[in-house]
Scaffold this motif. Structure first.
Motif, PDB file in Angstrom:
ATOM      1  N   TRP A   1      -0.140   9.983  -1.983  1.00 21.29           N
ATOM      2  CA  TRP A   1      -1.236  10.076  -1.025  1.00 21.29           C
ATOM      3  C   TRP A   1      -1.291  11.447  -0.337  1.00 21.29           C
ATOM      4  O   TRP A   1      -2.334  12.097  -0.317  1.00 21.29           O
ATOM      5  CB  TRP A   1      -1.108   8.968   0.021  1.00 21.29           C
ATOM      6  CG  TRP A   1      -1.651   7.675  -0.462  1.00 21.29           C
ATOM      7  CD1 TRP A   1      -0.961   6.641  -1.013  1.00 21.29           C
ATOM      8  CD2 TRP A   1      -3.027   7.289  -0.479  1.00 21.29           C
ATOM      9  NE1 TRP A   1      -1.815   5.627  -1.369  1.00 21.29           N
ATOM     10  CE2 TRP A   1      -3.090   5.993  -1.048  1.00 21.29           C
ATOM     11  CE3 TRP A   1      -4.210   7.896  -0.074  1.00 21.29           C
ATOM     12  CZ2 TRP A   1      -4.294   5.313  -1.212  1.00 21.29           C
ATOM     13  CZ3 TRP A   1      -5.411   7.214  -0.239  1.00 21.29           C
ATOM     14  CH2 TRP A   1      -5.445   5.936  -0.795  1.00 21.29           C
TER      15      TRP A   1
ATOM     16  N   GLN B   1     -11.413   4.948  -8.069  1.00 19.99           N
ATOM     17  CA  GLN B   1     -10.740   4.579  -6.824  1.00 19.99           C
ATOM     18  C   GLN B   1      -9.815   5.681  -6.318  1.00 19.99           C
ATOM     19  O   GLN B   1      -9.513   5.741  -5.129  1.00 19.99           O
ATOM     20  CB  GLN B   1      -9.951   3.285  -7.042  1.00 19.99           C
ATOM     21  CG  GLN B   1      -9.744   2.469  -5.793  1.00 19.99           C
ATOM     22  CD  GLN B   1      -9.275   1.074  -6.106  1.00 19.99           C
ATOM     23  OE1 GLN B   1      -8.514   0.855  -7.040  1.00 19.99           O
ATOM     24  NE2 GLN B   1      -9.718   0.113  -5.313  1.00 19.99           N
ATOM     25  N   GLN B   2      -9.346   6.566  -7.222  1.00 21.50           N
ATOM     26  CA  GLN B   2      -8.485   7.662  -6.795  1.00 21.50           C
ATOM     27  C   GLN B   2      -9.225   8.995  -6.740  1.00 21.50           C
ATOM     28  O   GLN B   2      -8.611  10.024  -6.515  1.00 21.50           O
ATOM     29  CB  GLN B   2      -7.258   7.742  -7.696  1.00 21.50           C
ATOM     30  CG  GLN B   2      -6.347   6.529  -7.530  1.00 21.50           C
ATOM     31  CD  GLN B   2      -4.992   6.693  -8.181  1.00 21.50           C
ATOM     32  OE1 GLN B   2      -4.687   7.705  -8.802  1.00 21.50           O
ATOM     33  NE2 GLN B   2      -4.147   5.684  -8.034  1.00 21.50           N
TER      34      GLN B   2
ATOM     35  N   GLU C   1      -4.554  -1.983  -6.128  1.00 23.71           N
ATOM     36  CA  GLU C   1      -5.191  -1.995  -4.801  1.00 23.71           C
ATOM     37  C   GLU C   1      -5.930  -3.300  -4.531  1.00 23.71           C
ATOM     38  O   GLU C   1      -6.296  -3.583  -3.392  1.00 23.71           O
ATOM     39  CB  GLU C   1      -6.188  -0.826  -4.710  1.00 23.71           C
ATOM     40  CG  GLU C   1      -5.548   0.546  -4.731  1.00 23.71           C
ATOM     41  CD  GLU C   1      -4.988   0.952  -3.379  1.00 23.71           C
ATOM     42  OE1 GLU C   1      -4.968   0.107  -2.465  1.00 23.71           O
ATOM     43  OE2 GLU C   1      -4.552   2.102  -3.255  1.00 23.71           O
TER      44      GLU C   1
ATOM     45  N   ASP D   1     -13.976   1.249   3.642  1.00 26.66           N
ATOM     46  CA  ASP D   1     -12.792   1.829   3.005  1.00 26.66           C
ATOM     47  C   ASP D   1     -13.251   2.503   1.716  1.00 26.66           C
ATOM     48  O   ASP D   1     -13.831   1.844   0.843  1.00 26.66           O
ATOM     49  CB  ASP D   1     -11.783   0.717   2.686  1.00 26.66           C
ATOM     50  CG  ASP D   1     -10.450   1.253   2.175  1.00 26.66           C
ATOM     51  OD1 ASP D   1     -10.447   2.265   1.465  1.00 26.66           O
ATOM     52  OD2 ASP D   1      -9.413   0.638   2.479  1.00 26.66           O
TER      53      ASP D   1
ATOM     54  N   ARG E   1     -11.916   3.193  -0.863  1.00 22.50           N
ATOM     55  CA  ARG E   1     -11.337   2.624  -2.085  1.00 22.50           C
ATOM     56  C   ARG E   1     -12.114   1.420  -2.578  1.00 22.50           C
ATOM     57  O   ARG E   1     -11.918   0.979  -3.716  1.00 22.50           O
ATOM     58  CB  ARG E   1      -9.879   2.218  -1.835  1.00 22.50           C
ATOM     59  CG  ARG E   1      -8.942   3.375  -1.537  1.00 22.50           C
ATOM     60  CD  ARG E   1      -7.591   2.880  -1.055  1.00 22.50           C
ATOM     61  NE  ARG E   1      -7.687   2.226   0.246  1.00 22.50           N
ATOM     62  CZ  ARG E   1      -6.653   1.680   0.883  1.00 22.50           C
ATOM     63  NH1 ARG E   1      -5.454   1.698   0.332  1.00 22.50           N
ATOM     64  NH2 ARG E   1      -6.832   1.120   2.074  1.00 22.50           N
TER      65      ARG E   1
ATOM     66  N   SER F   1     -11.568  -6.766  -0.273  1.00 24.78           N
ATOM     67  CA  SER F   1     -11.574  -5.727  -1.299  1.00 24.78           C
ATOM     68  C   SER F   1     -12.974  -5.393  -1.780  1.00 24.78           C
ATOM     69  O   SER F   1     -13.137  -4.774  -2.827  1.00 24.78           O
ATOM     70  CB  SER F   1     -10.720  -6.177  -2.497  1.00 24.78           C
ATOM     71  OG  SER F   1      -9.383  -6.378  -2.119  1.00 24.78           O
TER      72      SER F   1
ATOM     73  N   ASP G   1       1.528   2.563  -9.002  1.00 29.74           N
ATOM     74  CA  ASP G   1       1.063   1.188  -9.154  1.00 29.74           C
ATOM     75  C   ASP G   1       1.847   0.404 -10.200  1.00 29.74           C
ATOM     76  O   ASP G   1       1.639  -0.791 -10.370  1.00 29.74           O
ATOM     77  CB  ASP G   1      -0.416   1.182  -9.538  1.00 29.74           C
ATOM     78  CG  ASP G   1      -0.668   1.844 -10.889  1.00 29.74           C
ATOM     79  OD1 ASP G   1       0.106   2.761 -11.257  1.00 29.74           O
ATOM     80  OD2 ASP G   1      -1.631   1.473 -11.565  1.00 29.74           O
TER      81      ASP G   1
END
Length: 417
Positions: free
Chosen positions: A77, A108-109, A133, A167, A169, A191, A317
C-alpha cells in the motif's frame, strides 16, 4: 455503441482478465481504449490497442524477497499502490478528456481510475481481478484496515473528488468479480454491487513456444509456477519442487516455469522440463495438478480446467486465495518458506491420489463457465453505459450449502506433516 476506458496497473495478472472483456466489448461493436503502461498492454492486448500512457513512480523501493505478513502489506500500500495512483492520475485524466469514455473500468489496484472518474463525474466499474478484497481479509485486523482507509482518504484529497463515503476499491455502480462464490465462500457486506462473472478466459495475442512432443501421455503432468512477479523469491522453492517431483518420475513428469533461470545449472532431466515461460492456458488441459503461489489468475485458470492445486502462498492476497482453495476442497495448502521435498511430495500425492480434490476443482470450473466470463462482464458494462437496470443473474453472494463446497477431511486440507 459505447466507449470504455480500461485503467490497469502494470501487473500481468490484473491486465489479462481485462483483455478478454475488452475484446468481447470490441466484438460487440463498442470502442475500447486503455490507460496504463503501453509496453505491457501492447504485449497482452495486442499491437492494435488504443493506449493512453500513464506514468509510474520514478523510483519504487525494491521489495525484499523475504518480506511477508504485515510488512508485505505495508509495502504494497505505502510503497506501491498509493505512489502508483498518484503517478497514474494525470495520464488517466488526460485519457478521459481525449477518449471521452462512457464508462471507466478501473482495476481494483489502479486506484487512479476510480478517483479520477469520480472527480470527472463519469460512471465507473471496478474490475476485481482478485477476490481477497471481497471477503473481508482485514476484518480481523481493524487497526490495519483503519490505516488503509486513512491512506485512501489522503489519496482522495490529492487526486480525487471532495471527500465522499465511496471506497475507490468498490464502485457504487458495478463490481465485476472474476470468480464465483463456489471458490470464495461468503462475501462481506459493503463491497458494492458485486456481480460474479467468473474468470475471463480468452486467447492471448502472444504465447510462448512449447515442445508438445515432450509430454508423455502415460504419465501425469504437474505444472509448477510462481507467476510473473515472484522470480526473486522462488529459487529455494523451485529446487524443492524439482527434488520432490524427480523422486516421483515413475508416475509423473513435471513442467517447471523458471523465469529467473535458477535451475539452469541443473543437468538435463528427461522427466523434468524447465522453461522461462509456458503457454499456460494451452498447457492446463494436459495437466493433472498445479503447484503454485496461489496467485488468483493461476488458481482460476487451473480450476477452470478442473485441475486441483498445491498452493504455497507468498504474500499480498495469496494467503487469502490459498485459504479459499483449501476450504473449497480443490487443493492442499503448504507453507512456502517451510516446505521440504517430503512435505511437497506428500501434497502432490494427495491432490493426485484423492478424487475428491479433482471433483471439487471440476465443480468450481463448472461454476466458472456458468457465470459467463468475459461475455457476462460485457453485458453488465453495456447496461452501465446505457443506464439500463439488469436483474441479478441469481449467482448467490454466499456459497450454497451441500455439494457446492466439498468437505475434505481436515488432515488433507492442512499442510502435510
Amino acid at each position: 455503441m459505447s466507449r470504455f476506458l480500461f485503467v490497469v496497473p502494470p501487473l500481468v495478472g490484473h491486465v489479462n482478465p481485462a483483455v478478454g472483456v475488452a475484446a468481447e466489448l470490441a466484438r460487440r461493436g463498442h470502442t475500447v481504449a486503455w490507460a496504463g503502461v503501453p509496453g505491457l498492454i501492447t504485449h497482452l492486448a495486442g499491437p492494435d490497442s488504443e493506449i493512453h500512457p500513464c506514468a509510474t513512480p520514478p523510483r519504487t523501493p525494491e521489495r525484499p524477497p523475504d518480506l511477508r505478513g504485515p510488512g508485505a502489506l505495508k509495502f504494497l500500500w505505502q510503497d506501491f499502490l498509493i505512489p502508483l495512483a498518484e503517478a497514474m492520475a494525470p495520464g488517466v485524466a488526460l485519457a478521459c478528456r481525449q477518449f471521452r469514455p462512457d464508462v471507466v473500468v478501473a482495476d481494483q489496484q489502479a486506484l487512479a481510475g476510480a478517483l479520477v472518474a469520480e472527480r470527472l463525474g463519469l460512471p465507473w466499474a471496478t474490475s476485481a481481478t482478485t477476490s481477497a478484497e471481497l471477503t473481508g481479509a482485514l476484518d480481523d485486523l481493524p487497526l490495519v484496515a483503519a490505516w488503509v482507509r486513512d491512506l485512501l482518504t489522503g489519496l482522495r484529497g490529492r487526486i480525487g473528488a471532495p471527500p465522499t463515503a465511496t471506497d475507490p476499491r468498490f464502485s457504487p455502480y458495478l463490481v465485476l468479480a472474476f470468480t464465483t462464490p463456489d471458490l470464495t465462500g461468503p462475501v462481506t457486506a459493503g463491497s458494492g454491487p458485486v456481480h460474479f462473472v467468473g474468470p475471463s478466459i480468452a486467447p492471448r495475442p502472444t504465447t510462448p513456444a512449447f515442445p508438445w512432443q515432450w509430454l508423455d501421455r502415460d504419465r501425469a503432468t504437474v505444472l509448477v509456477t510462481l507467476g510473473t512477479a515472484n522470480a526473486d523469491t522462488g529459487a529455494a522453492f523451485l529446487t524443492v519442487c524439482r527434488q520432490a517431483l524427480r523422486a516421483r518420475a515413475a508416475g509423473l513428469q513435471a513442467v517447471i516455469v523458471d523465469p529467473a533461470g535458477v535451475l539452469a545449472d541443473q543437468p538435463p532431466d528427461p522427466d523434468l522440463l524447465s522453461l522461462p515461460a509456458v503457454p499456460q492456458l494451452d498447457l492446463l488441459p494436459h495437466t493433472a495438478a498445479v503447484v503454485c503461489h496461489a496467485g488468483h489468475n493461476t488458481v482460476c485458470e487451473a480450476l477452470w480446467h478442473g485441475v486441483p492445486l498445491v498452493v504455497a502462498p507468498i504474500r499480498d492476497d495469496q494467503p487469502v486465495i490459498a485459504h479459499q482453495v483449501a476450504e473449497a476442497g480443490a487443493g492442499v495448502r503448504i507453507r512456502f518458506g517451510r516446505t521440504d521435498p517430503t512435505r511437497l511430495g506428500q501434497a502432490v500425492d494427495t491432490v493426485l491420489g484423492d478424487p475428491a480434490h479433482r471433483a471439487a476443482a471440476r465443480w468450481i470450473g463448472d461454476s466458472f463457465r456458468a457465470a459467463g466470463g468475459a461475455a457476462a462482464a460485457a453485458v453488465r458494462l453495456e447496461a452501465l453505459a446505457t443506464g439500463r437496470h439488469l436483474p441479478d443473474t441469481g449467482t448467490p453472494a454466499v456459497a450454497p450449502p451441500g455439494p457446492a463446497r466439498f468437505t475434505v477431511p481436515t488432515a488433507e486440507r492442512k499442510e502435510p506433516r
